[in-house]
Design a protein around this motif. Structure first.
Motif, PDB file in Angstrom:
ATOM      1  N   UNK A   1       0.097  -5.170  -4.792  1.00 40.05           N
ATOM      2  CA  UNK A   1       0.880  -4.963  -6.001  1.00 40.05           C
ATOM      3  C   UNK A   1       1.244  -3.500  -6.220  1.00 40.05           C
ATOM      4  N   UNK A   2       0.494  -2.583  -5.652  1.00 38.40           N
ATOM      5  CA  UNK A   2       0.774  -1.166  -5.845  1.00 38.40           C
ATOM      6  C   UNK A   2       1.770  -0.674  -4.801  1.00 38.40           C
ATOM      7  N   UNK A   3       2.531   0.380  -5.114  1.00 35.02           N
ATOM      8  CA  UNK A   3       3.498   0.901  -4.152  1.00 35.02           C
ATOM      9  C   UNK A   3       2.798   1.540  -2.944  1.00 35.02           C
ATOM     10  N   UNK A   4       3.504   1.563  -1.846  1.00 38.46           N
ATOM     11  CA  UNK A   4       3.013   2.250  -0.659  1.00 38.46           C
ATOM     12  C   UNK A   4       3.017   3.755  -0.920  1.00 38.46           C
TER      13      UNK A   4
ATOM     14  N   UNK B   1       9.721  -1.656  -5.424  1.00 36.35           N
ATOM     15  CA  UNK B   1       8.813  -0.751  -6.127  1.00 36.35           C
ATOM     16  C   UNK B   1       8.419   0.431  -5.249  1.00 36.35           C
ATOM     17  N   UNK B   2       8.329   0.226  -3.926  1.00 36.75           N
ATOM     18  CA  UNK B   2       8.039   1.333  -3.016  1.00 36.75           C
ATOM     19  C   UNK B   2       9.168   2.356  -3.043  1.00 36.75           C
ATOM     20  N   UNK B   3      10.393   1.878  -2.951  1.00 40.45           N
ATOM     21  CA  UNK B   3      11.545   2.772  -2.937  1.00 40.45           C
ATOM     22  C   UNK B   3      11.719   3.479  -4.278  1.00 40.45           C
ATOM     23  N   UNK B   4      11.471   2.755  -5.364  1.00 38.27           N
ATOM     24  CA  UNK B   4      11.581   3.367  -6.691  1.00 38.27           C
ATOM     25  C   UNK B   4      10.555   4.484  -6.847  1.00 38.27           C
TER      26      UNK B   4
ATOM     27  N   UNK C   1       4.211 -10.171 -18.787  1.00 34.71           N
ATOM     28  CA  UNK C   1       4.376  -9.472 -17.507  1.00 34.71           C
ATOM     29  C   UNK C   1       5.206 -10.284 -16.519  1.00 34.71           C
ATOM     30  N   UNK C   2       6.366 -10.764 -16.965  1.00 32.23           N
ATOM     31  CA  UNK C   2       7.230 -11.574 -16.095  1.00 32.23           C
ATOM     32  C   UNK C   2       8.400 -10.716 -15.638  1.00 32.23           C
ATOM     33  N   UNK C   3       8.194  -9.931 -14.602  1.00 30.65           N
ATOM     34  CA  UNK C   3       9.235  -9.084 -14.019  1.00 30.65           C
ATOM     35  C   UNK C   3       9.242  -9.327 -12.516  1.00 30.65           C
ATOM     36  N   UNK C   4      10.414  -9.128 -11.904  1.00 32.20           N
ATOM     37  CA  UNK C   4      10.492  -9.387 -10.464  1.00 32.20           C
ATOM     38  C   UNK C   4      11.256  -8.308  -9.700  1.00 32.20           C
ATOM     39  N   UNK C   5      11.617  -7.210 -10.398  1.00 31.09           N
ATOM     40  CA  UNK C   5      12.401  -6.191  -9.692  1.00 31.09           C
ATOM     41  C   UNK C   5      12.202  -4.838 -10.348  1.00 31.09           C
ATOM     42  N   UNK C   6      12.251  -3.786  -9.546  1.00 33.63           N
ATOM     43  CA  UNK C   6      12.106  -2.408 -10.031  1.00 33.63           C
ATOM     44  C   UNK C   6      13.312  -1.593  -9.612  1.00 33.63           C
TER      45      UNK C   6
ATOM     46  N   UNK D   1      17.327   1.260  -5.799  1.00 33.04           N
ATOM     47  CA  UNK D   1      17.053   1.749  -4.445  1.00 33.04           C
ATOM     48  C   UNK D   1      17.020   0.644  -3.397  1.00 33.04           C
ATOM     49  N   UNK D   2      17.035  -0.627  -3.834  1.00 32.63           N
ATOM     50  CA  UNK D   2      17.120  -1.728  -2.869  1.00 32.63           C
ATOM     51  C   UNK D   2      18.566  -2.147  -2.622  1.00 32.63           C
TER      52      UNK D   2
END
Length: 355
Positions: free
Chosen positions: A189-192, A206-209, A242-247, A262-263
């Motif tokens: 769940x956490x970004x790289x 979320x990684x790119x953001x 907490x119903x989200x699917x994109x950053x 960023x995607x």
């Protein structure tokens, strides 16, 4: 015949069926005369559709919320209010609905959440707990690695204005860093970490953001991660959950606000992908109360294909022309996808064939 194992829990299996002999086909249907428990009911949060693709003779929905919790309920696209009772420590809300027709969907229908009757339920008092959780999960912490500092400098070395710097960071995050994760990291769940991103140049939204946020911080440009439930799920606002699917990223500088996905690799800098437009974004800026705002929808002028052709007709009947074609919005994406990641020679050949 197993042909492509996907992971430890799923695999692709090809089945070969031999021709059946002529005979009788029997269709079996079952009708139950009693209610059966919905096993996933305890995990339902935020939305429960009251109508579906099949007619319903009878539907019963019950929410029982025990003290000290309190529930907020919102009914969408109908006026079917619940019956409320108090049973001991439980506040009970129930719906008893009969003879509900089916909702017919086709490829032109909007997402069901935007027109089908549904119930929204939450036990959260505000968006603040959700924002606090994701700030802790997604916002980069600690000093940036030396590799990120150097990469930021290299990417923006020829940029003069803040807008040019943001554009170069966006281009790097969307096109140089490919979308995706290693199979072992898909469920994290956490970004790289930024050092991992710079090493293998891949990551999800979320990684790119998070990478963009880290790079823009090095340039002294204010930017925040924004979380949305993408438009494919509907744009009807929901209660806190907490119903989200994109950053994506919101950038502010010189009294200018930009939404950058960023995607969205093939999108023009400054254009917002259709799947982000009209959605409500939760801004992870650490403010209290939590900040949310609506991402603007594109106007018709932002989806245009403009052609300007000038030519000269020769005495022998030949015609020489010069065409300038300008596209933006989704039309630019369609055009650009054909030529991204291709060599100059191949691009020239494809364009000549297209013209």
């Amino acid at each position: 015949r197993v042909t492509a194992p996907l992971d430890s829990q799923a695999r692709v299996i090809h089945l070969t069926f031999f021709p059946l002999r002529p005979g009788i086909v029997i269709e079996l249907e079952e009708q139950f005369d009693r209610f059966t428990p919905f096993e996933l009911g305890a995990g339902v949060w935020t939305q429960l559709f009251l109508q579906g693709p099949a007619p319903r003779l009878r539907t019963r929905v019950t929410f029982a919320v025990a003290r000290p919790f309190a529930a907020s309920v919102k009914v969408h696209h109908c006026d079917w209010q619940p019956t409320e009772t108090q049973t001991g420590d439980y506040h009970v809300l129930s719906w008893e609905l009969q003879d509900l027709p089916a909702v017919e969907l086709d490829e032109w229908s909007p997402p069901p959440r935007d027109f089908v009757p549904w119930i929204d339920l939450t036990t959260l008092p505000s968006w603040q707990p959700v924002a606090r959780y994701f700030v802790n999960e997604l916002i980069p912490k600690g000093p940036p690695p030396a590799a990120l500092i150097q990469q930021t400098s290299d990417v923006t070395q020829h940029s003069r204005t803040d807008r040019e710097k943001v554009a170069e960071v966006y281009k790097y995050a969307t096109r140089d860093v490919r979308y995706g994760r290693h199979p072992q990291e898909i469920d994290l769940e956490t970004p790289r970490h930024a050092s991992q991103m710079l090493e293998d140049l891949r990551g999800d939204c979320k990684d790119k953001s998070a990478l963009m946020i880290s790079m823009l911080r090095q340039l002294g440009i204010h930017a925040d991660i924004a979380l949305i439930q993408s438009r494919v799920s509907g744009i009807e606002p929901s209660l806190p959950a907490p119903c989200v699917d994109h950053a994506l990223v919101r950038v502010e500088f010189d009294d200018c606000r930009l939404w950058l996905d960023p995607a969205g690799g093939p999108y023009t800098f400054g254009d917002v992908p259709y799947n982000d437009q009209g959605t409500t974004a939760l801004i992870l800026d650490g403010s209290d109360p939590a900040t949310s705002c609506r991402i603007p929808e594109a106007v018709p002028a932002e989806h245009r294909l403009n052609r300007v052709c000038r030519g000269q007709l020769g005495e022998d009947g030949t015609y020489r022309c010069h065409a300038t074609v300008t596209a933006n919005g989704e039309l630019a994406v369609v055009l650009r996808l054909q030529y991204l990641r291709r060599g100059l020679e191949q691009r020239a050949r494809m364009l000549a064939q297209e013209v």
